[in-house]
Design a protein around this motif. Structure first.
Motif: not given
Ligand code: KG4
Ligand code: ZN
Length: 374
Positions: A123-127, A167-168, A352-359
């Motif tokens: 898995v590729g991870v968002n830092h 999570f996410g 960037d970090l995810g948006c509302e809901g789905g991440g």
């Protein structure tokens, strides 16, 4: 060989690789997701910092960072994976962004090679999600992990107040409009003549100074939004100091006044976020969360304004960039059954970090780890 399968009901070992900026790091976690509280053990963990290499440039030089990651990631993988390297993990997590494109690609290529050789899911991870996951490395925090939670994410490249719904699933409630808090520490430290990265050095000197010796600006502190701004502080310090070489009491007092201004803004905005959103806990993560004054002032202010919200302690050693947090965030995705196609994984420097809901992470098209050489 069929792809290795992991299910929610089985313990697994996950390899983490981090090369987004100027730290090369490798870790292996063992994760047992069975039961109400997952069991996590850090089996191996090593960080190799390039700080000494970049100090002479006054910040991170991307090409130098990428080239330095190559021998380091090989050295760390060789030392950490032990005598049976390909049998020492069942899954791979690697930072895919945000960060420096060429630096990220070093870690990604190493991870892809291992995925090809072992068929382990990758898995590729968002830092940034990695920084959020750093708090999860402590058993007492895992026992108290109840969404929704609030995170103050303060690093060299990012300053964000994050509502963690699951999570996410993250919502950015506020962020800096210019410099990140870590950048504010490093840039003002440089104006005081401190070597890169000046944040921790400034903080050490601040211990001997008077926090109200200088009246530093606290831009946007009373603004109703949860956004912040730190670049005015840097300009103010530049005007105060000019080309002078500050030392002794003046240096200590300047350091203390700068630190207090940054901490005051971060604490005030976090309190405002807690006033507006019902959460079960607050965590402070990212490199700047290693700052003692920030930790102390946040804890004191919470006692007065939000005594019922738990402040999760985050381990200082996992505040700055490391692969244990990347493996932890990777474990979250693996437990959910998510996998990336390793052949097509590429660096996403502006993630960037995810948006509302789905991440779902969005690409904002900016390549940086916030600590670039001038
Ligand atoms: O999270 P991190 O290691 O890397 C990024 O993802 O950016 O954060 C590095 C930042 C640097 O700006 C560094 O000066 C700052 O964290 N930092 C500190 C302290 N320790 C690290 N700033 C203030 N006080 C500290 N004790
Ligand atoms: Zn970081």
């Amino acid at each position: 060989m069929p792809a290795k399968r992991l299910t929610r009901s089985k313990p697994f070992r996950i390899l983490g690789i981090e090369t987004s900026c100027d730290e090369t790091s490798v870790a292996i976690l063992s994760v047992d997701p069975r039961g109400a509280v997952p069991k996590v053990r850090i089996l191996r963990h090593a960080v190799s910092s390039q700080v000494a290499i970049h100090a002479k440039y006054g910040g991170v030089v991307p090409e130098v960072a990428a080239r330095s990651h190559v021998p380091e990631v090989i050295a760390l993988l060789t030392s950490q994976l032990g005598s049976k390297p390909l049998a020492s993990f069942d899954a791979i997590a690697v930072t895919k962004g945000p960060g420096l494109a060429t630096a990220l690609r070093v870690g990604i290529t190493a991870a892809q090679t291992l995925a090809y050789m072992t068929d382990a899911p990758m898995v590729g991870v968002n830092h940034l999600e990695g920084h959020l996951a750093s708090a999860w490395l402590l058993p007492e925090n895992r026992r108290r992990w109840r969404f929704p939670m609030l995170a103050l994410l303060v690093s060299g490249g990012h300053t964000e107040i994050v509502l963690m719904k699951d999570f996410g699933a993250y919502r950015i409630l506020g962020s800096t409009r210019d410099d990140a808090a870590g950048e504010a520490f490093d840039k003002t430290a440089k104006l005081l003549g401190l070597e890169y990265p000046g944040g921790p050095k400034l903080s050490k000197l601040a211990e001997k100074g008077n926090v109200s010796a200088y009246d530093m600006p606290r831009p946007m502190m009373h603004d109703p939004s949860l956004d912040m701004s730190f670049s005015g502080l840097k300009s103010h310090v530049r005007r105060l100091v000019g080309d002078k070489r500050v030392k002794g009491k003046t240096l200590y007092d300047l350091a203390a006044s700068i630190e207090q201004a940054i901490v005051d803004v971060l604490v005030a905005k976090t309190m405002r976020a807690l006033d507006l959103h019902r959460v079960n806990a607050l965590m402070i993560v990212g490199g700047v969360s290693a700052n003692r004054k920030l930790r102390e002032d946040m804890a004191e202010t919470m006692k007065v304004h939000h005594p019922n919200i738990r402040l999760l302690r985050t381990p200082v050693v996992y505040s700055t960039d490391n692969a244990a947090m990347i493996a932890a965030a990777g474990a979250w995705r693996i437990i959910k059954g998510e996998r990336d196609d390793w052949k097509n994984l590429d660096a996403e420097p502006g993630l960037d970090l995810g948006c509302e809901g789905g991440g779902v992470a969005k690409d904002i098209g900016r390549e940086s780890c916030g600590r670039g050489a001038p």
